[in-house]
Design a protein around this motif. Structure first.
Motif, PDB file in Angstrom:
ATOM      1  N   ILE A  42       0.819  -1.218   0.000  1.00 54.77           N
ATOM      2  CA  ILE A  42       0.000   0.000   0.000  1.00 54.77           C
ATOM      3  C   ILE A  42       0.850   1.265   0.000  1.00 54.77           C
ATOM      4  O   ILE A  42       0.362   2.341  -0.311  1.00 54.77           O
ATOM      5  CB  ILE A  42      -0.978   0.035   1.192  1.00 54.77           C
ATOM      6  N   GLU A  43       2.131   1.120   0.367  1.00 53.56           N
ATOM      7  CA  GLU A  43       3.043   2.259   0.382  1.00 53.56           C
ATOM      8  C   GLU A  43       4.457   1.728   0.196  1.00 53.56           C
ATOM      9  O   GLU A  43       4.801   0.671   0.708  1.00 53.56           O
ATOM     10  CB  GLU A  43       2.949   3.013   1.704  1.00 53.56           C
ATOM     11  N   VAL A  44       5.254   2.475  -0.550  1.00 52.19           N
ATOM     12  CA  VAL A  44       6.667   2.140  -0.697  1.00 52.19           C
ATOM     13  C   VAL A  44       7.468   3.407  -0.451  1.00 52.19           C
ATOM     14  O   VAL A  44       7.075   4.497  -0.876  1.00 52.19           O
ATOM     15  CB  VAL A  44       6.986   1.507  -2.079  1.00 52.19           C
ATOM     16  N   GLY A  45       8.553   3.244   0.279  1.00 51.10           N
ATOM     17  CA  GLY A  45       9.459   4.356   0.548  1.00 51.10           C
ATOM     18  C   GLY A  45      10.880   3.942   0.221  1.00 51.10           C
ATOM     19  O   GLY A  45      11.266   2.797   0.443  1.00 51.10           O
ATOM     20  N   VAL A  46      11.640   4.893  -0.315  1.00 46.90           N
ATOM     21  CA  VAL A  46      13.027   4.648  -0.689  1.00 46.90           C
ATOM     22  C   VAL A  46      13.887   5.742  -0.071  1.00 46.90           C
ATOM     23  O   VAL A  46      13.526   6.918  -0.107  1.00 46.90           O
ATOM     24  CB  VAL A  46      13.188   4.664  -2.229  1.00 46.90           C
ATOM     25  N   CYS A  47      15.017   5.338   0.476  1.00 50.04           N
ATOM     26  CA  CYS A  47      16.039   6.288   0.901  1.00 50.04           C
ATOM     27  C   CYS A  47      17.257   6.041   0.032  1.00 50.04           C
ATOM     28  O   CYS A  47      17.843   4.947   0.049  1.00 50.04           O
ATOM     29  CB  CYS A  47      16.382   6.118   2.375  1.00 50.04           C
ATOM     30  N   MET A  48      17.605   7.047  -0.766  1.00 45.97           N
ATOM     31  CA  MET A  48      18.729   6.950  -1.684  1.00 45.97           C
ATOM     32  C   MET A  48      20.050   7.070  -0.908  1.00 45.97           C
ATOM     33  O   MET A  48      20.059   7.517   0.237  1.00 45.97           O
ATOM     34  CB  MET A  48      18.621   8.041  -2.748  1.00 45.97           C
ATOM     35  N   PRO A  49      21.158   6.691  -1.532  1.00 50.97           N
ATOM     36  CA  PRO A  49      22.456   6.762  -0.840  1.00 50.97           C
ATOM     37  C   PRO A  49      22.785   8.147  -0.272  1.00 50.97           C
ATOM     38  O   PRO A  49      23.439   8.248   0.754  1.00 50.97           O
ATOM     39  CB  PRO A  49      23.459   6.360  -1.933  1.00 50.97           C
ATOM     40  N   ASP A  50      22.281   9.206  -0.924  1.00 52.70           N
ATOM     41  CA  ASP A  50      22.551  10.562  -0.427  1.00 52.70           C
ATOM     42  C   ASP A  50      21.556  11.008   0.641  1.00 52.70           C
ATOM     43  O   ASP A  50      21.617  12.138   1.118  1.00 52.70           O
ATOM     44  CB  ASP A  50      22.561  11.569  -1.584  1.00 52.70           C
TER      45      ASP A  50
ATOM     46  N   GLY B 275      13.130  10.510  16.261  1.00 51.54           N
ATOM     47  CA  GLY B 275      11.798  10.847  16.751  1.00 51.54           C
ATOM     48  C   GLY B 275      10.704  10.686  15.708  1.00 51.54           C
ATOM     49  O   GLY B 275       9.653  11.321  15.814  1.00 51.54           O
ATOM     50  N   LEU B 276      10.937   9.841  14.710  1.00 47.67           N
ATOM     51  CA  LEU B 276       9.949   9.626  13.658  1.00 47.67           C
ATOM     52  C   LEU B 276       9.031   8.458  13.996  1.00 47.67           C
ATOM     53  O   LEU B 276       9.491   7.474  14.586  1.00 47.67           O
ATOM     54  CB  LEU B 276      10.650   9.290  12.336  1.00 47.67           C
ATOM     55  N   PRO B 277       7.780   8.539  13.594  1.00 50.64           N
ATOM     56  CA  PRO B 277       6.921   7.356  13.755  1.00 50.64           C
ATOM     57  C   PRO B 277       7.392   6.248  12.816  1.00 50.64           C
ATOM     58  O   PRO B 277       7.825   6.521  11.689  1.00 50.64           O
ATOM     59  CB  PRO B 277       5.526   7.851  13.370  1.00 50.64           C
ATOM     60  N   VAL B 278       7.345   5.021  13.282  1.00 50.16           N
ATOM     61  CA  VAL B 278       7.696   3.875  12.447  1.00 50.16           C
ATOM     62  C   VAL B 278       6.452   3.370  11.728  1.00 50.16           C
ATOM     63  O   VAL B 278       5.338   3.821  12.006  1.00 50.16           O
ATOM     64  CB  VAL B 278       8.359   2.746  13.272  1.00 50.16           C
ATOM     65  N   HIS B 279       6.642   2.458  10.817  1.00 52.19           N
ATOM     66  CA  HIS B 279       5.570   1.855  10.014  1.00 52.19           C
ATOM     67  C   HIS B 279       4.961   2.826   9.022  1.00 52.19           C
ATOM     68  O   HIS B 279       3.790   2.716   8.669  1.00 52.19           O
ATOM     69  CB  HIS B 279       4.501   1.183  10.884  1.00 52.19           C
ATOM     70  N   ARG B 280       5.777   3.777   8.580  1.00 55.74           N
ATOM     71  CA  ARG B 280       5.510   4.543   7.359  1.00 55.74           C
ATOM     72  C   ARG B 280       6.738   4.295   6.497  1.00 55.74           C
ATOM     73  O   ARG B 280       7.871   4.351   6.984  1.00 55.74           O
ATOM     74  CB  ARG B 280       5.302   6.027   7.645  1.00 55.74           C
ATOM     75  N   ALA B 281       6.524   4.006   5.232  1.00 54.91           N
ATOM     76  CA  ALA B 281       7.587   3.477   4.379  1.00 54.91           C
ATOM     77  C   ALA B 281       8.798   4.396   4.264  1.00 54.91           C
ATOM     78  O   ALA B 281       9.936   3.945   4.384  1.00 54.91           O
ATOM     79  CB  ALA B 281       7.025   3.134   3.001  1.00 54.91           C
ATOM     80  N   ALA B 282       8.592   5.685   4.018  1.00 52.56           N
ATOM     81  CA  ALA B 282       9.744   6.594   3.887  1.00 52.56           C
ATOM     82  C   ALA B 282      10.503   6.699   5.207  1.00 52.56           C
ATOM     83  O   ALA B 282      11.741   6.686   5.220  1.00 52.56           O
ATOM     84  CB  ALA B 282       9.299   7.976   3.412  1.00 52.56           C
ATOM     85  N   ASN B 283       9.774   6.809   6.316  1.00 55.40           N
ATOM     86  CA  ASN B 283      10.432   6.871   7.624  1.00 55.40           C
ATOM     87  C   ASN B 283      11.266   5.615   7.871  1.00 55.40           C
ATOM     88  O   ASN B 283      12.404   5.699   8.340  1.00 55.40           O
ATOM     89  CB  ASN B 283       9.407   7.017   8.743  1.00 55.40           C
ATOM     90  N   ASP B 284      10.680   4.459   7.578  1.00 48.65           N
ATOM     91  CA  ASP B 284      11.388   3.206   7.824  1.00 48.65           C
ATOM     92  C   ASP B 284      12.611   3.059   6.921  1.00 48.65           C
ATOM     93  O   ASP B 284      13.647   2.538   7.343  1.00 48.65           O
ATOM     94  CB  ASP B 284      10.446   2.017   7.671  1.00 48.65           C
ATOM     95  N   ALA B 285      12.520   3.541   5.671  1.00 53.45           N
ATOM     96  CA  ALA B 285      13.683   3.517   4.772  1.00 53.45           C
ATOM     97  C   ALA B 285      14.780   4.443   5.309  1.00 53.45           C
ATOM     98  O   ALA B 285      15.966   4.099   5.280  1.00 53.45           O
ATOM     99  CB  ALA B 285      13.272   3.907   3.357  1.00 53.45           C
ATOM    100  N   LEU B 286      14.386   5.612   5.816  1.00 53.87           N
ATOM    101  CA  LEU B 286      15.356   6.529   6.412  1.00 53.87           C
ATOM    102  C   LEU B 286      15.990   5.915   7.657  1.00 53.87           C
ATOM    103  O   LEU B 286      17.207   6.039   7.871  1.00 53.87           O
ATOM    104  CB  LEU B 286      14.698   7.863   6.763  1.00 53.87           C
ATOM    105  N   ILE B 287      15.198   5.245   8.467  1.00 57.34           N
ATOM    106  CA  ILE B 287      15.726   4.569   9.657  1.00 57.34           C
ATOM    107  C   ILE B 287      16.757   3.514   9.257  1.00 57.34           C
ATOM    108  O   ILE B 287      17.813   3.395   9.892  1.00 57.34           O
ATOM    109  CB  ILE B 287      14.587   3.984  10.516  1.00 57.34           C
ATOM    110  N   LEU B 288      16.494   2.769   8.193  1.00 56.73           N
ATOM    111  CA  LEU B 288      17.473   1.796   7.698  1.00 56.73           C
ATOM    112  C   LEU B 288      18.769   2.500   7.302  1.00 56.73           C
ATOM    113  O   LEU B 288      19.867   2.061   7.656  1.00 56.73           O
ATOM    114  CB  LEU B 288      16.918   1.040   6.491  1.00 56.73           C
ATOM    115  N   HIS B 289      18.629   3.590   6.545  1.00 60.79           N
ATOM    116  CA  HIS B 289      19.787   4.369   6.081  1.00 60.79           C
ATOM    117  C   HIS B 289      20.620   4.876   7.267  1.00 60.79           C
ATOM    118  O   HIS B 289      21.846   4.700   7.301  1.00 60.79           O
ATOM    119  CB  HIS B 289      19.269   5.531   5.232  1.00 60.79           C
ATOM    120  N   LYS B 290      19.957   5.497   8.223  1.00 62.94           N
ATOM    121  CA  LYS B 290      20.665   6.061   9.380  1.00 62.94           C
ATOM    122  C   LYS B 290      21.260   4.967  10.270  1.00 62.94           C
ATOM    123  O   LYS B 290      22.358   5.134  10.811  1.00 62.94           O
ATOM    124  CB  LYS B 290      19.727   6.947  10.205  1.00 62.94           C
ATOM    125  N   THR B 291      20.558   3.838  10.413  1.00 57.46           N
ATOM    126  CA  THR B 291      21.098   2.732  11.203  1.00 57.46           C
ATOM    127  C   THR B 291      22.342   2.176  10.534  1.00 57.46           C
ATOM    128  O   THR B 291      23.348   1.900  11.198  1.00 57.46           O
ATOM    129  CB  THR B 291      20.035   1.635  11.401  1.00 57.46           C
TER     130      THR B 291
END
Length: 177
Positions: free
Chosen positions: A25-33, A141-157
């Protein structure tokens, strides 16, 4: 550290966790930059599954998807324009299913390969991933289980566990352009 690449990350939210009837239902991407892209996905006419408990987790209603979601083929094409090579996720079994369902419904092939984040990590990093992730979630401090937020969390982790400095700018691009 297994390699020095700066990866792109992807995350999906879904109608349910049902790997027979569920759909993305939603897709989020965090690019290398650090640039973020996100799309709500309009349910295909044959996609009828819906879980109220999943809706309570991600906060996206089916009505909202019908109003604001982008057609399946538009989202799949946008991902193909944006991504190449390997793209990483943290729930490969689920994310690969949602990716396959999206592209099969759109009748096109992905132009990138989905891989597990574990392919980038050594055994010690895998062991500590969860604690690093929780710290990143707390710091952002972002809510989880939103695709862009979760992609950013992966990137930052990934940055934290690899000891890579944070990106200068993290920009959000809703709608994929």
């Amino acid at each position: 550290m297994k390699n020095n690449i700066c990866p792109a990350f992807i995350d999906f939210e879904a109608s349910s966790l049902d790997l027979i009837a569920g759909y993305p239902i939603e897709v989020g991407v965090c690019m290398p930059d650090g640039q973020l892209h996100s799309w709500l996905i309009q349910p295909h006419v044959l996609w009828l599954d819906w879980s109220e408990s999943a809706e309570r987790i991600h906060g996206i209603s089916r009505d909202r998807l019908k109003r604001e979601g982008r057609p399946v083929s538009e989202v799949a094409s946008a991902l193909n324009r944006l991504l190449a090579g390997q793209v990483f996720c943290d729930a490969w079994a689920f994310d690969s299913f949602w990716l396959h369902r999206l592209y099969k419904t759109a009748a096109i092939r992905p132009q990138f390969q989905l891989e597990s984040i574990s392919m980038l990590l050594d055994a010690e990093q895998i062991q500590h991933w969860s604690e690093f992730r929780q710290a990143v979630i707390g710091n952002l401090g972002l809510p989880v289980h939103r695709a862009a937020n979760d992609a950013l969390i992966l990137h930052k982790t990934w940055q934290e566990i690899m000891g890579v400095g944070p990106e200068q700018n993290t920009r959000v691009n809703l709608g994929g352009s």
